[in-house]
Write a protein that holds these residues in place. Structure first.
Motif, mmCIF file in Angstrom:
data_model
loop_
_atom_site.group_PDB
_atom_site.id
_atom_site.type_symbol
_atom_site.label_atom_id
_atom_site.label_comp_id
_atom_site.label_asym_id
_atom_site.label_seq_id
_atom_site.Cartn_x
_atom_site.Cartn_y
_atom_site.Cartn_z
ATOM 1 N N HIS A 311 0.860 -1.176 0.000
ATOM 2 C CA HIS A 311 0.000 0.000 0.000
ATOM 3 C C HIS A 311 0.899 1.228 0.000
ATOM 4 N N ARG A 312 0.304 2.377 0.035
ATOM 5 C CA ARG A 312 1.044 3.634 -0.103
ATOM 6 C C ARG A 312 2.223 3.742 0.866
ATOM 7 N N ASP A 313 2.015 3.306 2.105
ATOM 8 C CA ASP A 313 3.032 3.512 3.140
ATOM 9 C C ASP A 313 3.838 2.253 3.440
ATOM 10 N N SER A 314 3.763 1.255 2.572
ATOM 11 C CA SER A 314 4.551 0.039 2.784
ATOM 12 C C SER A 314 6.033 0.379 2.835
ATOM 13 N N SER A 315 6.762 -0.347 3.671
ATOM 14 C CA SER A 315 8.200 -0.134 3.799
ATOM 15 C C SER A 315 8.926 -0.840 2.660
ATOM 16 N N ILE A 316 9.746 -0.078 1.945
ATOM 17 C CA ILE A 316 10.458 -0.580 0.774
ATOM 18 C C ILE A 316 11.963 -0.568 1.058
ATOM 19 N N ASP A 317 12.635 -1.645 0.662
ATOM 20 C CA ASP A 317 14.086 -1.689 0.795
ATOM 21 C C ASP A 317 14.712 -1.058 -0.450
ATOM 22 N N ALA A 318 15.168 0.167 -0.314
ATOM 23 C CA ALA A 318 15.782 0.873 -1.441
ATOM 24 C C ALA A 318 17.299 0.906 -1.326
ATOM 25 N N GLY A 319 17.853 0.004 -0.521
ATOM 26 C CA GLY A 319 19.298 -0.112 -0.434
ATOM 27 C C GLY A 319 19.837 -0.850 -1.642
ATOM 28 N N GLY A 320 21.083 -1.216 -1.597
ATOM 29 C CA GLY A 320 21.680 -1.900 -2.739
ATOM 30 C C GLY A 320 21.042 -3.250 -2.996
ATOM 31 N N ILE A 321 20.876 -3.600 -4.266
ATOM 32 C CA ILE A 321 20.328 -4.882 -4.668
ATOM 33 C C ILE A 321 21.011 -5.321 -5.951
ATOM 34 N N THR A 351 16.771 1.462 -7.181
ATOM 35 C CA THR A 351 16.907 0.266 -6.352
ATOM 36 C C THR A 351 15.549 -0.195 -5.833
ATOM 37 N N ALA A 352 14.676 0.759 -5.524
ATOM 38 C CA ALA A 352 13.346 0.408 -5.036
ATOM 39 C C ALA A 352 12.532 -0.292 -6.118
ATOM 40 N N ALA A 353 12.610 0.194 -7.360
ATOM 41 C CA ALA A 353 11.844 -0.415 -8.451
ATOM 42 C C ALA A 353 12.282 -1.857 -8.698
ATOM 43 N N VAL A 354 13.597 -2.110 -8.606
ATOM 44 C CA VAL A 354 14.100 -3.473 -8.812
ATOM 45 C C VAL A 354 13.657 -4.373 -7.662
ATOM 46 N N TRP A 355 13.730 -3.872 -6.436
ATOM 47 C CA TRP A 355 13.294 -4.641 -5.271
ATOM 48 C C TRP A 355 11.795 -4.945 -5.341
ATOM 49 N N ILE A 356 10.999 -3.959 -5.745
ATOM 50 C CA ILE A 356 9.546 -4.155 -5.862
ATOM 51 C C ILE A 356 9.231 -5.222 -6.906
#
Length: 641
Positions: A311-321, A351-356
């Motif tokens: 959802h809008r406020d979900s926690s996303i891992d935008a670190g290195g991937i 990084t967030a888009a790849v993790w998502i």
């Protein structure tokens, strides 16, 4: 009129046919498709001139090429052209061949055939052209882009003078007869880019041909089409692209731009295919495949939302991937850790888009199957591609690579605009269309988009679209697209910048309009640090400020709050405010009013036909009906013909 083959050959003035024959094929009625004598004469003249002065192809050969072959300059093509010319001569009469040639040849300005060219260049039927005008038309067959009078009038007149001399040499007319034509050369209408939406009309013509090929228009091919083209908005889009490049093109090292403006239902209201139609007719808005960069990420985020795990406020891992040995970074080397989903989109974190994408793949990964990161990521990408296809990105292959979530797969502008229209309208398909209504040569309505066009299907869940739209508005309110803000209008959208600054995009929408803006270079060379949040976003704002004047403002689907009035330096006025020097949108009818007038038009036409079938011994009532119809047919800007 782009193509009209309704004029019989015998109704053409003699000097029209003579001008064509004298210039293109003087022995047309003597040869059998191939003319060895004419070819030998052309070779001799060219040898003496040390260049190509005369062509050796007959009209039949040229027709064969136009009908069946390409323009490639190869020996194989010439051989096939010769065989097809002989084949045509044995199956068609000379009159039929000449008629086909006159009706099918490209004549410049997006027109095909001599009748459409006469209307385009001189505003009259080919039945009514003068000898000087006939000579100018005849000069277009070999090189329409070089001798088109609306592009190079001196060259067109020089070519017409040569045609007149050819007519004398062929024995068709005397020197005295061409004297008046030479003293009074033809003057073409002003068909410059400001007054002729050529790229739009080229695309619209192709769309109508598709309808005909699909059997939706019957057998008639002389058609009147009412389009959604908004002439005022088209002019504003043309000027905005040109002004942006003239002022900032050198600074950013950019020589081209393009735009698509449509309504959330797919009605295309304006289309700019490049900077100068006279220089290049290639339509960058519909035919060029370009990487969209981060402007593709909304499709990635929507695919994740559809899984129900975000959802809008979900926690996303935008670190290195890393996926295998591929490890993407963020723009400018920015680092990020755990962020909210809306913040990741707002900051356009790669990084967030790849993790998502990886997490989207996990949602569909079979339970109990061993964890395989590369395959799971590929499954996530497959779901993104499937969703993108359903939303309208259909004209490019969307090649699947690990960098697809970052916008590495090429798309066309009109496709990505269609995809963004799905965001704006709440998840319904929005196939771009150019034909609102089509009438046959008898004036009968044979196609209406609202009746006969493709149904709008629900291709994405409305609740997920609403979540995404509320995230996308933050990209404009506080993210990379702040330059696209419209005072008093809620805007959502996404910027896009590709590797080495080869492409810069802003694709945005309100509840009223969707717009895609692109800047770059035809040769795909790098620009100088242009991002989607700079010139593309500012140009989008310039166009949309005009578009939203004097209309009922709507928010994108699911966005409820009123936009903040954010003052900025040199801010633009609120819609409808008169400011000297700023383009003002003329007061126009609403779409509903335009459609009502169109319905009245249809009823009046039907009434007129019925009245003509009965002898009332009076023409006054029919005359009154006709005058009303003629006024109604002019229509508002949203119903240009």
């Amino acid at each position: 009129i782009k193509h009209d083959d309704s004029i019989p050959l015998e109704q053409l003035p003699d000097y029209v046919v003579q001008a064509v024959l004298a210039t293109e094929d003087r022995r047309f009625y003597e040869h059998w498709g191939i003319d060895p004598i004419g070819t030998a004469r052309a070779l001799s003249v060219n040898a003496r001139a040390s260049g190509v002065v005369q062509g050796g192809s007959t009209i039949t050969q040229q027709l064969a090429k136009n009908l069946f072959l390409s323009n490639e300059r190869t020996f194989d093509r010439k051989v096939r052209e010769a065989f097809l010319a002989v084949w045509l001569e044995f199956r068609l009469s000379k009159s039929e061949i000449l008629k086909l040639y006159l009706d099918r040849a490209y004549m410049g300005g997006g027109t095909f055939g001599i009748q459409a060219a006469a209307e385009f260049y001189f505003g009259k039927s080919v039945r009514d052209v003068t000898m000087a005008e006939a000579a100018m038309l005849a000069g277009l067959f070999k090189a329409p882009s070089k001798f088109a009078p609306h592009i190079n009038l001196p060259a067109a007149r020089a070519r017409a003078s040569d045609v007149l001399q050819n007519m004398v040499e062929a024995g068709f007319v005397s020197e005295g007869q061409i004297f008046v034509a030479r003293k009074n050369p033809a003057a073409a209408l002003d068909n410059t880019r400001d007054s002729a939406p050529d790229w739009y009309l080229d695309w619209a013509f192709g769309e109508v041909k598709k309808l005909a090929d699909d059997g939706k228009l019957g057998a008639d091919r002389v058609l009147t089409v009412r389009t959604p083209l908004d002439p005022g908005l088209q002019r504003r889009a043309d000027v905005a692209i040109e002004d942006a490049l003239r002022q900032f093109g050198r600074q950013f090292n950019s020589d081209q731009g393009a735009a698509v403006i449509m309504e959330p239902n797919g009605a295309v209201r304006a289309l700019v295919g490049g900077r100068d139609y006279g220089q290049s007719q290639f339509n960058r808005a519909t035919d060029a495949a370009r990487q969209p960069g981060s402007s593709f990420k909304p499709f990635v985020y929507l695919a994740a939302l559809i899984t129900g795990r975000f959802h809008r406020d979900s926690s996303i891992d935008a670190g290195g991937i890393c996926i295998g040995n591929w490890c993407p970074g963020n723009y400018g080397g920015a680092s990020a850790g755990r962020v909210s989903m809306v913040n990741a989109l707002q900051r356009s974190l790669n990084t967030a888009a790849v993790w998502i994408t990886l997490k989207t793949g996990e949602a569909y990964w079979p339970a109990g199957a061993g964890y395989h990161q590369a395959r799971i990521h590929a499954l996530g990408r497959a779901k993104i591609i499937e969703l993108s296809r359903s939303m309208g990105i259909v004209n490019t292959p969307l090649i699947d690579t690990v960098s697809l979530p970052l916008g590495a797969a090429e798309v066309t502008m009109i496709d990505i605009a269609a995809g963004y229209a799905v965001f704006a309208n709440g998840g319904k398909s929005a196939k771009p269309f150019a034909a609102m209504e089509v009438r046959n040569s008898f004036g009968e309505v044979i196609y209406r988009h609202d009746r006969d066009g493709p149904l709008q299907k629900q291709v994405a869940p409305p609740d997920k679209i609403a979540i995404l739209n509320n995230m996308m508005k933050e990209v404009v309110n506080a993210g990379t697209a702040r330059a696209a803000q419209l005072p008093g209008v809620q805007v959502a959208g996404k910027t896009g910048t590709t590797n080495a600054y080869k492409d810069a995009w802003f694709n945005g929408y309100t509840g009223n309009y969707v717009g895609a803006i692109w800047f770059g270079n035809d040769a795909s060379t790098s620009m100088r640090n242009m991002t989607g949040g700079s010139l593309p976003a500012r140009t989008w704002r310039e166009i949309m400020e005009y578009a939203h004047q004097g209309i009922e403002l709507k928010n994108p689907f699911g966005v409820l709050e009123t936009p903040r009035e954010t003052p900025r330096v040199a801010s633009s006025p609120a819609p409808g405010t008169l400011v000297l020097g700023r383009p003002q949108r003329p007061v126009t009818l609403s779409r509903r009013s335009a459609e009502t007038l169109a319905d009245i038009d249809s009823m009046m036409r039907s009434s007129a036909v019925q009245m003509k079938s009965v002898d009332y011994n009076s023409t006054s009532s029919i005359g009154a009906t006709s005058s009303i119809v003629s006024r109604v047919r002019l229509g508002p800007p949203g119903g240009a013909r």
